[in-house]
Design a protein around this motif. Structure first.
Motif, PDB file in Angstrom:
ATOM      1  N   ASN A  27       0.729  -1.292   0.106  1.00 41.10           N
ATOM      2  CA  ASN A  27      -0.006  -0.096  -0.209  1.00 41.10           C
ATOM      3  C   ASN A  27       0.861   1.383   0.043  1.00 41.10           C
ATOM      4  N   ASN A  28       0.244   2.344  -0.325  1.00 36.01           N
ATOM      5  CA  ASN A  28       0.880   3.701  -0.409  1.00 36.01           C
ATOM      6  C   ASN A  28       1.142   4.059   1.108  1.00 36.01           C
ATOM      7  N   ARG A  29       2.143   4.953   1.300  1.00 37.49           N
ATOM      8  CA  ARG A  29       2.234   5.588   2.775  1.00 37.49           C
ATOM      9  C   ARG A  29       2.395   7.152   2.382  1.00 37.49           C
ATOM     10  N   ARG A  30       0.992   7.821   2.587  1.00 32.79           N
ATOM     11  CA  ARG A  30       0.884   8.916   2.304  1.00 32.79           C
ATOM     12  C   ARG A  30       0.746   9.785   3.738  1.00 32.79           C
ATOM     13  N   ALA A  31       1.368  10.904   3.292  1.00 36.71           N
ATOM     14  CA  ALA A  31       1.671  11.966   4.470  1.00 36.71           C
ATOM     15  C   ALA A  31       1.214  13.385   3.882  1.00 36.71           C
ATOM     16  N   LEU A  32       0.481  14.238   4.491  1.00 38.18           N
ATOM     17  CA  LEU A  32       0.385  15.617   4.301  1.00 38.18           C
ATOM     18  C   LEU A  32       1.290  16.563   5.384  1.00 38.18           C
ATOM     19  N   ILE A  33       1.958  17.320   4.717  1.00 38.55           N
ATOM     20  CA  ILE A  33       3.133  18.192   5.712  1.00 38.55           C
ATOM     21  C   ILE A  33       2.586  19.483   5.643  1.00 38.55           C
ATOM     22  N   THR A  34       2.500  20.308   6.836  1.00 42.47           N
ATOM     23  CA  THR A  34       2.506  21.663   6.728  1.00 42.47           C
ATOM     24  C   THR A  34       3.489  22.392   7.449  1.00 42.47           C
ATOM     25  N   ASN A  35       4.040  23.265   7.037  1.00 42.27           N
ATOM     26  CA  ASN A  35       4.987  23.958   7.602  1.00 42.27           C
ATOM     27  C   ASN A  35       4.931  25.462   8.116  1.00 42.27           C
ATOM     28  N   PHE A  36       5.520  25.754   9.201  1.00 40.28           N
ATOM     29  CA  PHE A  36       5.314  27.015   9.877  1.00 40.28           C
ATOM     30  C   PHE A  36       6.348  27.768  10.399  1.00 40.28           C
ATOM     31  N   ARG A  37       6.381  29.088  10.165  1.00 47.89           N
ATOM     32  CA  ARG A  37       7.307  29.995  10.762  1.00 47.89           C
ATOM     33  C   ARG A  37       6.952  31.315  10.987  1.00 47.89           C
TER      34      ARG A  37
END
Length: 242
Positions: free
Chosen positions: A209-219
């Motif tokens: 199966n896929n290994r999906r991730a959603l990444i949000t980046n903050f500064r």
């Protein structure tokens, strides 16, 4: 009402990462599951922001990276991952924190391609205020066999290591080791925050199966404005910044 405790903030400051279980509910995961697949199968055309982090020039993408998906689907900005991750980032780093950019990273089945050891700060221009956090949210169950994240505790307390680029404009890489690191397995909807200087990597995906991730980046807002003034908008160029 605060989402995280003082103890969690202290851990993030000291160790460079923080696990947050159940950032979003199972029902909310279903929304991201659907829209993520629309990106992967090109129902949503993200070709201008899409690349293979493995550096492979083969027909099959091994590590699909789609930068700034919220530019193509602005409703993502109002959805729970972006909103809750922003609130937590403010609690971790201060009220001047804002979303800098977001991205999707998927490891395709049976690709067995690592994401090399690296520090996110190696991609960024040098900024006077280095506060930064990335929120890595699992859309699928993330575990060793499909490429969950590994982090080297306290690595953010040291200068950024020398990095080099993998072949064909692939990801940046530096020296790191599992021996002094921890792996973080996550259920769908859970996440891990890490600092810009935190050393991390992941194994390849050997599963069906896929290994999906959603990444949000903050500064900080002022640092985002500085980036944009210098032409940095995180739309996919991977090079070592000075």
């Amino acid at each position: 009402m605060a989402i995280i405790s003082k103890e969690q903030k202290d851990f993030f400051d000291a160790e460079g990462y923080l696990v947050v279980e159940n950032l979003i509910s199972s029902n909310e995961v279903e929304y991201y599951d659907s829209i993520y697949n629309s990106f992967l199968d090109n129902s949503i055309d993200a070709s201008r922001y899409r690349s293979d982090l493995s550096g492979s020039d083969g027909e099959k993408e091994k590590i699909t990276q789609i930068m700034v998906p919220s530019k193509l689907v602005p409703e993502l900005l109002q959805r729970p991952i972006h909103q809750k991750a922003l609130q937590i980032s403010k609690e971790l780093m201060g009220d001047d924190i804002e979303l800098d950019f977001d991205m999707m990273i998927n490891k395709a089945p049976h690709t067995n391609t690592i994401t090399p050891w690296h520090q996110d700060a190696a991609y960024w221009i040098d900024m006077p205020d280095r506060r930064a956090a990335s929120c890595w949210t699992a859309i699928d169950h993330a575990y060793k066999e499909n490429g969950c994240m590994w982090y080297t505790p306290k690595s953010h307390l040291h200068p950024v290591l020398p990095h080099e680029q993998t072949g064909n404009k692939g990801a940046l890489k530096c020296n790191g080791s599992e021996e002094n690191s921890v792996f973080i397995e996550l259920q769908p909807g859970s996440c891990v925050f890490h600092q810009g200087g935190t050393l991390h990597y992941s194994r390849g995906n050997s599963t069906d199966n896929n290994r999906r991730a959603l990444i949000t980046n903050f500064r900080p807002k002022a640092m985002i404005q500085l980036e944009r003034k210098k032409g940095v908008d995180h739309t996919g160029e991977r090079e070592i910044r000075k």
